[in-house]
Each structure stands twice: as structure tokens, then as C-alpha cells.
Design a protein around this motif. Structure first.
Motif, PDB file in Angstrom:
ATOM      1  N   ILE A 242      14.508  17.357  22.307  1.00 33.38           N
ATOM      2  CA  ILE A 242      14.492  16.343  21.250  1.00 33.38           C
ATOM      3  C   ILE A 242      15.889  15.753  21.090  1.00 33.38           C
ATOM      4  O   ILE A 242      16.078  14.534  20.981  1.00 33.38           O
ATOM      5  CB  ILE A 242      14.014  16.945  19.899  1.00 33.38           C
ATOM      6  CG1 ILE A 242      12.552  17.373  19.996  1.00 33.38           C
ATOM      7  CG2 ILE A 242      14.194  15.947  18.774  1.00 33.38           C
ATOM      8  CD1 ILE A 242      12.032  18.074  18.749  1.00 33.38           C
ATOM      9  N   GLN A 243      16.884  16.626  21.103  1.00 36.44           N
ATOM     10  CA  GLN A 243      18.264  16.179  20.950  1.00 36.44           C
ATOM     11  C   GLN A 243      18.655  15.250  22.097  1.00 36.44           C
ATOM     12  O   GLN A 243      19.280  14.211  21.903  1.00 36.44           O
ATOM     13  CB  GLN A 243      19.176  17.416  20.916  1.00 36.44           C
ATOM     14  CG  GLN A 243      20.539  17.216  20.271  1.00 36.44           C
ATOM     15  CD  GLN A 243      20.476  16.518  18.942  1.00 36.44           C
ATOM     16  OE1 GLN A 243      19.566  16.749  18.148  1.00 36.44           O
ATOM     17  NE2 GLN A 243      21.433  15.660  18.703  1.00 36.44           N
ATOM     18  N   LYS A 244      18.255  15.649  23.315  1.00 31.80           N
ATOM     19  CA  LYS A 244      18.576  14.839  24.499  1.00 31.80           C
ATOM     20  C   LYS A 244      17.921  13.454  24.385  1.00 31.80           C
ATOM     21  O   LYS A 244      18.538  12.436  24.707  1.00 31.80           O
ATOM     22  CB  LYS A 244      18.046  15.574  25.748  1.00 31.80           C
ATOM     23  CG  LYS A 244      18.738  15.207  27.033  1.00 31.80           C
ATOM     24  CD  LYS A 244      18.407  16.221  28.140  1.00 31.80           C
ATOM     25  CE  LYS A 244      18.404  15.492  29.480  1.00 31.80           C
ATOM     26  NZ  LYS A 244      17.423  15.991  30.438  1.00 31.80           N
ATOM     27  N   ALA A 245      16.674  13.436  23.913  1.00 35.80           N
ATOM     28  CA  ALA A 245      15.966  12.158  23.776  1.00 35.80           C
ATOM     29  C   ALA A 245      16.624  11.297  22.705  1.00 35.80           C
ATOM     30  O   ALA A 245      16.741  10.075  22.855  1.00 35.80           O
ATOM     31  CB  ALA A 245      14.496  12.405  23.439  1.00 35.80           C
ATOM     32  N   ALA A 246      17.057  11.954  21.634  1.00 37.73           N
ATOM     33  CA  ALA A 246      17.723  11.216  20.556  1.00 37.73           C
ATOM     34  C   ALA A 246      19.004  10.567  21.070  1.00 37.73           C
ATOM     35  O   ALA A 246      19.334   9.428  20.732  1.00 37.73           O
ATOM     36  CB  ALA A 246      18.018  12.144  19.378  1.00 37.73           C
ATOM     37  N   GLU A 247      19.745  11.313  21.923  1.00 40.31           N
ATOM     38  CA  GLU A 247      20.966  10.741  22.505  1.00 40.31           C
ATOM     39  C   GLU A 247      20.633   9.578  23.425  1.00 40.31           C
ATOM     40  O   GLU A 247      21.342   8.576  23.458  1.00 40.31           O
ATOM     41  CB  GLU A 247      21.715  11.818  23.299  1.00 40.31           C
ATOM     42  CG  GLU A 247      22.642  12.628  22.429  1.00 40.31           C
ATOM     43  CD  GLU A 247      23.128  13.905  23.116  1.00 40.31           C
ATOM     44  OE1 GLU A 247      23.358  14.884  22.378  1.00 40.31           O
ATOM     45  OE2 GLU A 247      23.240  13.903  24.367  1.00 40.31           O
ATOM     46  N   MET A 248      19.541   9.732  24.176  1.00 34.31           N
ATOM     47  CA  MET A 248      19.119   8.648  25.064  1.00 34.31           C
ATOM     48  C   MET A 248      18.770   7.412  24.257  1.00 34.31           C
ATOM     49  O   MET A 248      19.148   6.292  24.612  1.00 34.31           O
ATOM     50  CB  MET A 248      17.916   9.112  25.896  1.00 34.31           C
ATOM     51  CG  MET A 248      17.365   8.043  26.809  1.00 34.31           C
ATOM     52  SD  MET A 248      18.533   7.509  28.056  1.00 34.31           S
ATOM     53  CE  MET A 248      18.275   8.767  29.301  1.00 34.31           C
ATOM     54  N   ALA A 249      18.040   7.601  23.140  1.00 32.93           N
ATOM     55  CA  ALA A 249      17.678   6.467  22.283  1.00 32.93           C
ATOM     56  C   ALA A 249      18.935   5.784  21.761  1.00 32.93           C
ATOM     57  O   ALA A 249      19.027   4.551  21.709  1.00 32.93           O
ATOM     58  CB  ALA A 249      16.809   6.937  21.115  1.00 32.93           C
ATOM     59  N   SER A 250      19.916   6.601  21.404  1.00 36.92           N
ATOM     60  CA  SER A 250      21.182   6.059  20.904  1.00 36.92           C
ATOM     61  C   SER A 250      21.863   5.202  21.975  1.00 36.92           C
ATOM     62  O   SER A 250      22.448   4.163  21.692  1.00 36.92           O
ATOM     63  CB  SER A 250      22.082   7.211  20.466  1.00 36.92           C
ATOM     64  OG  SER A 250      23.339   6.726  20.094  1.00 36.92           O
ATOM     65  N   ASN A 251      21.768   5.627  23.232  1.00 30.06           N
ATOM     66  CA  ASN A 251      22.350   4.841  24.318  1.00 30.06           C
ATOM     67  C   ASN A 251      21.584   3.554  24.571  1.00 30.06           C
ATOM     68  O   ASN A 251      22.150   2.560  25.018  1.00 30.06           O
ATOM     69  CB  ASN A 251      22.397   5.668  25.608  1.00 30.06           C
ATOM     70  CG  ASN A 251      23.438   6.759  25.529  1.00 30.06           C
ATOM     71  OD1 ASN A 251      24.420   6.628  24.804  1.00 30.06           O
ATOM     72  ND2 ASN A 251      23.221   7.846  26.247  1.00 30.06           N
ATOM     73  N   GLU A 252      20.284   3.570  24.289  1.00 31.11           N
ATOM     74  CA  GLU A 252      19.480   2.362  24.488  1.00 31.11           C
ATOM     75  C   GLU A 252      19.756   1.321  23.405  1.00 31.11           C
ATOM     76  O   GLU A 252      19.522   0.131  23.608  1.00 31.11           O
ATOM     77  CB  GLU A 252      17.984   2.721  24.480  1.00 31.11           C
ATOM     78  CG  GLU A 252      17.569   3.564  25.674  1.00 31.11           C
ATOM     79  CD  GLU A 252      16.088   3.857  25.702  1.00 31.11           C
ATOM     80  OE1 GLU A 252      15.331   2.988  26.181  1.00 31.11           O
ATOM     81  OE2 GLU A 252      15.682   4.945  25.255  1.00 31.11           O
ATOM     82  N   ALA A 253      20.258   1.791  22.260  1.00 29.27           N
ATOM     83  CA  ALA A 253      20.564   0.857  21.178  1.00 29.27           C
ATOM     84  C   ALA A 253      21.810   0.058  21.541  1.00 29.27           C
ATOM     85  O   ALA A 253      22.746   0.582  22.129  1.00 29.27           O
ATOM     86  CB  ALA A 253      20.794   1.631  19.881  1.00 29.27           C
ATOM     87  N   LYS A 254      21.800  -1.225  21.186  1.00 27.79           N
ATOM     88  CA  LYS A 254      22.972  -2.080  21.440  1.00 27.79           C
ATOM     89  C   LYS A 254      23.359  -2.763  20.126  1.00 27.79           C
ATOM     90  O   LYS A 254      23.211  -3.973  19.982  1.00 27.79           O
ATOM     91  CB  LYS A 254      22.633  -3.147  22.496  1.00 27.79           C
ATOM     92  CG  LYS A 254      22.045  -2.611  23.781  1.00 27.79           C
ATOM     93  CD  LYS A 254      23.116  -2.390  24.839  1.00 27.79           C
ATOM     94  CE  LYS A 254      22.552  -1.791  26.115  1.00 27.79           C
ATOM     95  NZ  LYS A 254      22.256  -0.354  26.011  1.00 27.79           N
ATOM     96  N   PRO A 255      23.824  -1.958  19.185  1.00 27.61           N
ATOM     97  CA  PRO A 255      24.079  -2.543  17.865  1.00 27.61           C
ATOM     98  C   PRO A 255      25.378  -3.338  17.810  1.00 27.61           C
ATOM     99  O   PRO A 255      26.237  -3.190  18.675  1.00 27.61           O
ATOM    100  CB  PRO A 255      24.186  -1.299  16.962  1.00 27.61           C
ATOM    101  CG  PRO A 255      24.664  -0.222  17.865  1.00 27.61           C
ATOM    102  CD  PRO A 255      24.134  -0.527  19.229  1.00 27.61           C
ATOM    103  N   ILE A 256      25.472  -4.164  16.776  1.00 24.60           N
ATOM    104  CA  ILE A 256      26.733  -4.860  16.524  1.00 24.60           C
ATOM    105  C   ILE A 256      27.392  -4.260  15.296  1.00 24.60           C
ATOM    106  O   ILE A 256      26.770  -3.519  14.527  1.00 24.60           O
ATOM    107  CB  ILE A 256      26.515  -6.366  16.287  1.00 24.60           C
ATOM    108  CG1 ILE A 256      25.570  -6.586  15.083  1.00 24.60           C
ATOM    109  CG2 ILE A 256      25.984  -7.032  17.533  1.00 24.60           C
ATOM    110  CD1 ILE A 256      25.519  -8.031  14.616  1.00 24.60           C
ATOM    111  N   THR A 257      28.664  -4.574  15.136  1.00 25.48           N
ATOM    112  CA  THR A 257      29.364  -4.241  13.898  1.00 25.48           C
ATOM    113  C   THR A 257      29.227  -5.431  12.965  1.00 25.48           C
ATOM    114  O   THR A 257      29.506  -6.560  13.361  1.00 25.48           O
ATOM    115  CB  THR A 257      30.865  -3.969  14.201  1.00 25.48           C
ATOM    116  OG1 THR A 257      30.945  -2.807  15.011  1.00 25.48           O
ATOM    117  CG2 THR A 257      31.643  -3.748  12.914  1.00 25.48           C
ATOM    118  N   ASP A 258      28.758  -5.188  11.755  1.00 25.12           N
ATOM    119  CA  ASP A 258      28.721  -6.270  10.769  1.00 25.12           C
ATOM    120  C   ASP A 258      29.126  -5.701   9.413  1.00 25.12           C
ATOM    121  O   ASP A 258      29.590  -4.566   9.329  1.00 25.12           O
ATOM    122  CB  ASP A 258      27.343  -6.951  10.746  1.00 25.12           C
ATOM    123  CG  ASP A 258      26.227  -6.032  10.255  1.00 25.12           C
ATOM    124  OD1 ASP A 258      25.066  -6.441  10.372  1.00 25.12           O
ATOM    125  OD2 ASP A 258      26.505  -4.907   9.770  1.00 25.12           O
TER     126      ASP A 258
END
Lengths: 287, 157
Positions: A242-258
């Protein structure tokens, strides 16, 4: 607000004709985004086409699966007994949007068509593998929701097209879901990060049959964390995985700073909230 | 462009037949055209709840409704809550519990409370807080407002 013409067509064909025949037309559903845009001069319509008199697009239908009219209010979705019973995560997500006053006007279609990556209906519907019906001059077309968003406040809708219906596949009813919206307040906020998780798992063995993870407010559009899903589909949901998948999801995110949050904070949030979402589904009685 | 539209609305049980420009909000119609200034303009963008009114049985922020959209609607403003000299139980509860300081949020708070008690007969503390989320108060810290809602709840039972 600057002056504009106001039209209230009584059927979809007239609405589409009005889109073609008028200069700089905007569609009006609940108005909770559009009127703000007009008051701040972010948008300057010359013509407003009010969709609220068009029949058959403002109700929740159920016949082996949900079909929700685009003009259904977010409040109606929030309180629908059938939705609460069969796909409760949708009701939860709806309840996070704005306030009761806003939800009494805001529509599911308007929320999708405004196209914010943080749209509360978008992430949960994306996780639910929805399709949408779009009314056009030459009939109707149906597309998967994950092909609907093209960028911030940008969708595939043509200039003379109207989103008419949202279709949720029946199989979603066998999934358990959560919607986590992170922000400084419990209400009246746009999410810093939105997470929708739908999971069909054997709770005893922890075997994941299928999982859908959608992320909002962390990319130019709402997105599915498909690589994270691949790590988990068909696997046993051990904490390390689960932790590994959560990290993968985090890498898939491309957020901006606002002004709401930094990109780094959003990436961190994706990681913790995806893990938290999965845990909440597996252990619903845990405090 | 923007020629006027004729609308027919019922406000506090009185019928009105009016000509309005499309760019007039329901809030401005109520305050300026009908003189019903109990409904307040706070933020003019649906964030504060001060302009809350009841339209066809549902609480909405009048600043985000165009007057033309309200054609055919039945509307209740704070002025329409009581009849005659006596205050509505919810209004009395707000007075009795000290929930009114500057009073600016009060009309909206009271109407939302009315909608809450009409919709959820036995609301929990969480239900009450959730329902009132869209009404902001800068003065009271909300405690006495929640007291007022609970008092009104007992009265109405």
C-alpha cells in the motif's frame, strides 16, 4: 455585471441552436461558478443560455446502474437515498462541495464542465469509470470521463455541445469507496488535494480484486493514478505494498505551487492520503 | 442587448410582476426593487451566507441567482418569517440566547436554521454545524448561535 441577453430554451435542440446563433454565449446551470466569473469579469458573456427549463436532464435515474442528469443539483446527489445506499462515496463527495446554499444550486454537470482539476464531482466520478453523454446538433455522443478533461478549465465540449447525462456503471456498486478532501476547513474550501479510492477487495484475505484511484487538484486535470492501481490490482494489500502504491500515486501527480499549497506539500499529501484512503476502506471501524 | 424580461415572483406571500434586466441579481432585486433590506450583501460571491433566502423551499445565496432565473419562484426572506407582532420561535431563540451581536449574519443564519429544522426534525450537533457551514459570523464565535438553534429545536418540537 455587464449587460447580456438571456435566453431560456425549453428543449435541448433550441439550446444548441442558441449556442450557434448567438455571440459569445455561455451556458447557465446552477450559476455558482458562472456568476462569480461574471462579477469578477473573468468571463464576459454577451448571451446567457439558461438550461434549467430543458426536460429530462435534472434527475437521478436508476435502472441497472445510475444515469444522472447533468442539471441534477449537487444537493440532490448528496441526499439521494438510492445513491447513499448503492454508491455512498458519491454522496460523500457531493457533500464536500461548498455549503448547502451552494449545493442547492450547483449542478453535477456544471461542476464537470467548469473543468477545475479540483472539481469535487470529477475525482470521484473518474474513479467510478463514468461515461458522459453530450448532446450535439447531429445527435448525442458518449465518451469516457477520463477523456473529457483537457486542461485547467478546459474540456472536450465543442462550442455547440451540451453535457446532458452522467452514466455510472453498475459494477461500481460492488466497490467500497472513500473520498478524502484535504483543506484548512471542513467546508467552503477548494481542496488542496482530493483523493477518491474505489476498492473491490476480499476484506478477510486482503486480496485486491480491483482498485481505482483518482486524484484531484494535483495535475492540469483530475487524473487516475493508473500506475499505482497496477501495483495493487490482483495483489494482497499488505502495508508495504500500500505504501509503495501511495508513493507511486504521488509520483504520478504533477501539482503546481499556488497560494493554497506548495507542489511538494501536495505530493506529500497524495502519498499519505492514498494510503489512508485504502486503509479506511479495509478497516472501516478503526478509529 | 440585455433587454428587460418580465418576471412573476411571490415574495413573503405577496405576488410581484416586474420588468428586470438579466444582469440584476435576486439579491439586488430584493433589496433595491422591493425594499426588503433584511437580506444582506456580505461578499457578493456566495461565500458568506449573509444573503441567504429560501427559494422554492431551499436555502440559496441570493447573490448567485439572477432575478430572471427566479421567474415563477416562491421566495421567503427574513421579513417573511414572522406574522404579526410575534417573532418566529427561531428569531426569539436567537434573541434569548444572545446570538445577535452586530446582527449582519443573523437573517441568513435564521433562514438556514429554519431550513435545517424543516428538513431534519432531530438534528445532531454535527448535523447542525454541517447545515450552517455556509453562514459565517465574525462576531459571536458561533457558540450562542448553536445554543439558539438548540433552543429553537426544543420550541418547535
Amino acid at each position: 455585471m455587464k449587460r447580456f441577453d438571456y435566453i431560456r430554451p425549453s428543449n435541448m435542440n433550441d439550446a444548441i441552436a442558441a449556442l450557434r446563433e448567438n455571440d459569445n454565449p455561455y451556458l447557465l446551470a446552477g450559476g455558482t461558478d458562472l456568476l462569480i466569473g461574471m462579477k469578477t469579469n473573468t468571463v464576459r458573456p454577451k448571451c446567457i443560455i439558461d438550461l434549467k427549463s430543458i426536460p429530462y436532464i435534472d434527475a437521478i435515474e436508476y435502472d441497472s446502474g445510475f444515469k444522472i442528469g447533468a442539471l441534477t443539483t449537487v444537493r440532490d446527489i448528496e441526499v439521494s437515498p438510492l445513491i447513499q445506499q448503492k454508491i455512498p462515496a458519491l454522496s460523500v463527495a457531493a457533500g464536500t462541495l461548498g455549503s448547502i446554499q451552494i449545493r442547492n444550486r450547483a449542478t453535477i454537470g456544471g461542476n464537470l464542465c467548469h473543468g477545475s482539476p479540483a472539481a469535487d464531482m470529477a475525482a470521484i466520478l473518474l474513479a467510478m469509470n463514468c461515461e458522459v453523454n453530450i448532446a450535439a446538433d447531429n445527435g448525442e455522443r458518449t465518451i469516457a470521463l477520463d477523456r473529457f478533461f483537457t486542461g485547467p478549465n478546459s474540456t472536450v465540449l465543442g462550442n455547440d455541445e451540451v453535457l446532458s447525462e452522467i452514466i455510472i456503471p453498475k459494477e461500481i456498486e460492488q466497490f467500497k469507496g472513500v473520498y478524502l478532501k484535504h483543506g484548512p476547513r471542513k467546508a467552503m474550501d477548494i481542496g488542496i488535494v482530493n483523493i477518491a479510492v474505489l476498492l473491490d477487495a476480499d476484506v478477510n484475505s486482503g486480496l485486491c480484486n480491483r482498485i481505482m484511484i483518482a486524484l484531484g487538484a494535483v495535475a492540469p486535470t483530475p487524473i487516475r493514478a493508473k500506475k499505482a492501481e497496477e501495483l495493487l490490482n490482483g495483489k494482497s494489500l499488505k502495508p508495504e505494498l500500500i505504501q509503495k502504491a501511495a508513493e507511486m500515486a504521488s509520483n504520478e501527480a504533477k501539482p503546481i505551487t499556488d497560494f493554497r499549497a506548495s507542489a511538494d506539500y501536495r505530493k506529500d499529501l497524495v502519498k499519505s492520503l492514498v494510503a489512508e484512503g485504502i486503509r479506511q476502506i479495509l478497516e472501516p471501524n478503526r478509529d | 442587448m440585455g433587454s428587460k424580461h418580465r418576471i412573476q415572483i411571490t415574495v413573503n406571500e405577496e405576488e410581484y410582476d416586474l420588468l428586470v434586466h438579466p444582469n440584476k441579481t435576486l439579491l439586488d432585486l430584493l433589496r433595491y426593487d422591493l425594499g426588503l433590506t433584511g437580506t444582506k450583501e456580505g461578499c457578493d460571491e456566495g461565500d458568506c451566507g449573509a444573503c441567504t433566502v429560501i427559494v422554492d423551499g431551499k436555502v440559496v445565496t441570493a447573490c448567485l441567482v439572477l432575478a430572471v432565473e427566479a421567474d415563477g419562484a416562491t421566495i421567503t426572506t427574513i421579513e417573511g418569517l414572522h406574522k404579526g407582532d410575534a417573532l418566529h420561535p427561531i428569531q426569539q431563540a436567537f434573541v434569548d440566547s444572545g446570538a445577535v451581536q452586530c446582527g449582519f449574519c443573523t437573517p441568513g443564519m435564521i433562514l438556514t436554521t429554519k431550513a435545517l429544522l424543516d428538513e431534519i426534525p432531530n438534528p445532531s450537533e454535527e448535523d447542525i454545524k454541517h447545515y450552517l457551514e455556509g453562514n459565517l459570523c465574525r462576531c459571536t464565535g458561533y457558540t450562542k448561535i448553536l445554543d439558539a438553534v438548540n433552543i429553537a429545536l426544543q420550541q418547535i418540537k
